[in-house]
Design an enzyme around this catalytic site. Structure first.
Site, PDB file in Angstrom:
ATOM      1  N   ASP A 110       1.703   0.066   9.420  1.00 36.93           N
ATOM      2  CA  ASP A 110       1.956   1.250  10.143  1.00 36.93           C
ATOM      3  C   ASP A 110       3.495   1.515   9.953  1.00 36.93           C
ATOM      4  OD1 ASP A 110       1.192   2.292  13.415  1.00 36.93           O
ATOM      5  OD2 ASP A 110       1.358   3.475  11.630  1.00 36.93           O
ATOM      6  N   SER A 151      -6.761  -4.538  10.967  1.00 35.03           N
ATOM      7  CA  SER A 151      -6.938  -5.504  12.371  1.00 35.03           C
ATOM      8  C   SER A 151      -6.610  -6.890  12.195  1.00 35.03           C
ATOM      9  CB  SER A 151      -8.211  -5.170  13.000  1.00 35.03           C
ATOM     10  OG  SER A 151      -8.213  -4.256  14.010  1.00 35.03           O
ATOM     11  N   THR A 152      -6.183  -7.328  11.026  1.00 38.34           N
ATOM     12  CA  THR A 152      -6.116  -8.778  10.576  1.00 38.34           C
ATOM     13  C   THR A 152      -4.518  -9.271  10.884  1.00 38.34           C
ATOM     14  OG1 THR A 152      -5.776  -8.674   8.439  1.00 38.34           O
ATOM     15  CG2 THR A 152      -8.137  -9.049   9.309  1.00 38.34           C
ATOM     16  N   ILE A 199       0.774  -1.197  -0.062  1.00 37.30           N
ATOM     17  CA  ILE A 199      -0.124   0.118   0.052  1.00 37.30           C
ATOM     18  C   ILE A 199       0.949   1.309  -0.280  1.00 37.30           C
ATOM     19  CG2 ILE A 199      -0.297   0.377   2.461  1.00 37.30           C
ATOM     20  CD1 ILE A 199      -3.262   0.728   1.991  1.00 37.30           C
TER      21      ILE A 199
HETATM   22  N1  APR Z   1       0.820  -2.831   2.326  1.00 41.90           N
HETATM   23  C1  APR Z   1      -0.422  -3.356   2.723  1.00 41.90           C
HETATM   24  N2  APR Z   1      -0.850  -4.236   3.479  1.00 41.90           N
HETATM   25  C2  APR Z   1       0.230  -4.547   4.582  1.00 41.90           C
HETATM   26  C3  APR Z   1       1.599  -4.122   4.473  1.00 41.90           C
HETATM   27  C4  APR Z   1       2.025  -3.319   3.452  1.00 41.90           C
HETATM   28  N3  APR Z   1       2.939  -2.594   3.130  1.00 41.90           N
HETATM   29  N4  APR Z   1       2.360  -4.409   5.634  1.00 41.90           N
HETATM   30  C5  APR Z   1       1.530  -5.341   6.338  1.00 41.90           C
HETATM   31  N5  APR Z   1       0.388  -5.154   5.791  1.00 41.90           N
HETATM   32  C6  APR Z   1      -0.910  -6.228   5.999  1.00 41.90           C
HETATM   33  C7  APR Z   1      -0.539  -7.391   6.996  1.00 41.90           C
HETATM   34  O1  APR Z   1      -0.206  -8.288   6.308  1.00 41.90           O
HETATM   35  C8  APR Z   1      -2.228  -7.224   7.468  1.00 41.90           C
HETATM   36  O2  APR Z   1      -2.835  -8.315   6.684  1.00 41.90           O
HETATM   37  O3  APR Z   1      -1.787  -5.142   6.847  1.00 41.90           O
HETATM   38  C9  APR Z   1      -2.798  -6.032   7.474  1.00 41.90           C
HETATM   39  C10 APR Z   1      -2.926  -5.453   9.087  1.00 41.90           C
HETATM   40  O4  APR Z   1      -1.788  -6.085   9.655  1.00 41.90           O
HETATM   41  P1  APR Z   1      -0.898  -4.902  10.760  1.00 41.90           P
HETATM   42  O5  APR Z   1      -0.086  -4.022  10.103  1.00 41.90           O
HETATM   43  O6  APR Z   1      -0.392  -5.972  11.715  1.00 41.90           O
HETATM   44  O7  APR Z   1      -2.088  -4.230  11.423  1.00 41.90           O
HETATM   45  P2  APR Z   1      -3.219  -4.498  12.687  1.00 41.90           P
HETATM   46  O8  APR Z   1      -3.559  -5.774  12.623  1.00 41.90           O
HETATM   47  O9  APR Z   1      -4.268  -3.505  12.396  1.00 41.90           O
HETATM   48  O10 APR Z   1      -2.359  -4.034  14.017  1.00 41.90           O
HETATM   49  C11 APR Z   1      -2.272  -2.730  14.091  1.00 41.90           C
HETATM   50  O11 APR Z   1       0.154  -3.331  14.581  1.00 41.90           O
HETATM   51  O12 APR Z   1       1.839  -2.354  13.457  1.00 41.90           O
HETATM   52  C12 APR Z   1       1.078  -1.986  14.558  1.00 41.90           C
HETATM   53  O13 APR Z   1       1.267   0.094  15.201  1.00 41.90           O
HETATM   54  C13 APR Z   1       0.170  -0.841  14.722  1.00 41.90           C
HETATM   55  O14 APR Z   1      -0.459  -1.089  16.913  1.00 41.90           O
HETATM   56  C14 APR Z   1      -0.689  -1.197  15.551  1.00 41.90           C
HETATM   57  C15 APR Z   1      -0.868  -2.765  15.230  1.00 41.90           C
END
Ligand code: APR
Length: 170
Positions: A33, A116-117, A10
């Site tokens: 993030d 959140s996944t 993304i």
């Molecule tokens: N582009 C798109 N999707 C991504 C990318 C990327 N560059 N990197 C990771 N993802 C995907 C993950 O594989 C997952 O499918 O984003 C989705 C959400 O995963 P997380 O990033 O772990 O987010 P979430 O589950 O919402 O947890 C949020 O994680 O990174 C920390 O600061 C953030 O505390 C917060 C928590």
């Protein structure tokens, strides 16, 4: 308003807004993030520090800085516990409030990650159903938004969202 599922990173999206699966501090972390904060550069950290956090399910917007996207919409999704702590409602609100922020900024194209996944362990298929039904139901009130994409980072996520989208559009 078109809804599409793609696989990719993304941070590379050339769209009006990307959504960040943030945490309530808005100060970055791991996963998407971390990738967004790294790619956007240090000015994003400064901008986020001024926002003084964001409640789960709410959304706040910053510029995209070094990203190809014009805006970043930051939303902390729910941390999955047992499904009995309003997690589905909070996830729905993360998508809905992000879409409202995109409309407020007159965005035509918006990319979402699978909120959140990852670290937050929300069950994937249930998250996809909440995400896509919220996005599809937003169509009536979308004036600027012409396309919403879910950008899946891995093939499993992409296939689950694709399957759920096909079920919802039947
Ligand atoms: N582009 C798109 N999707 C991504 C990318 C990327 N560059 N990197 C990771 N993802 C995907 C993950 O594989 C997952 O499918 O984003 C989705 C959400 O995963 P997380 O990033 O772990 O987010 P979430 O589950 O919402 O947890 C949020 O994680 O990174 C920390 O600061 C953030 O505390 C917060 C928590």
């Amino acid at each position: 308003m078109k809804v599409e599922i793609i696989q990719g990173d993304i941070t590379k999206s050339h769209v009006d807004a990307i959504v960040n699966a943030a945490n309530t501090t808005l100060m970055g972390g791991g996963g998407v993030d971390g990738a967004i904060h790294q790619a956007a550069g240090a000015k994003l950290d400064l901008a986020c520090a001024k926002l003084q956090g964001c409640a789960s399910g709410k959304a706040k917007t910053t510029l995209g800085y070094l990203l190809p996207a014009k805006w970043i919409i930051h939303t902390p999704g729910p941390i999955w516990q047992d499904g009995m702590h309003h997690e589905p409602e909070i996830l729905k609100n993360s998508y809905l409030n992000s879409l409202k922020e995109a409309e407020k900024h007159q965005c035509q194209t918006v990319d979402f990650p699978s909120i959140s996944t990852g670290v937050y362990h929300f069950p994937l298929k249930q998250a996809a159903q909440i995400a896509l039904s919220t996005i599809i139901n937003f169509k009536q009130q979308a004036h600027y938004i012409k396309r919403v994409r879910i950008v899946a980072f891995d093939i499993i996520t992409k296939e689950v969202y694709q399957e759920v989208l096909e079920d919802l559009l039947q």
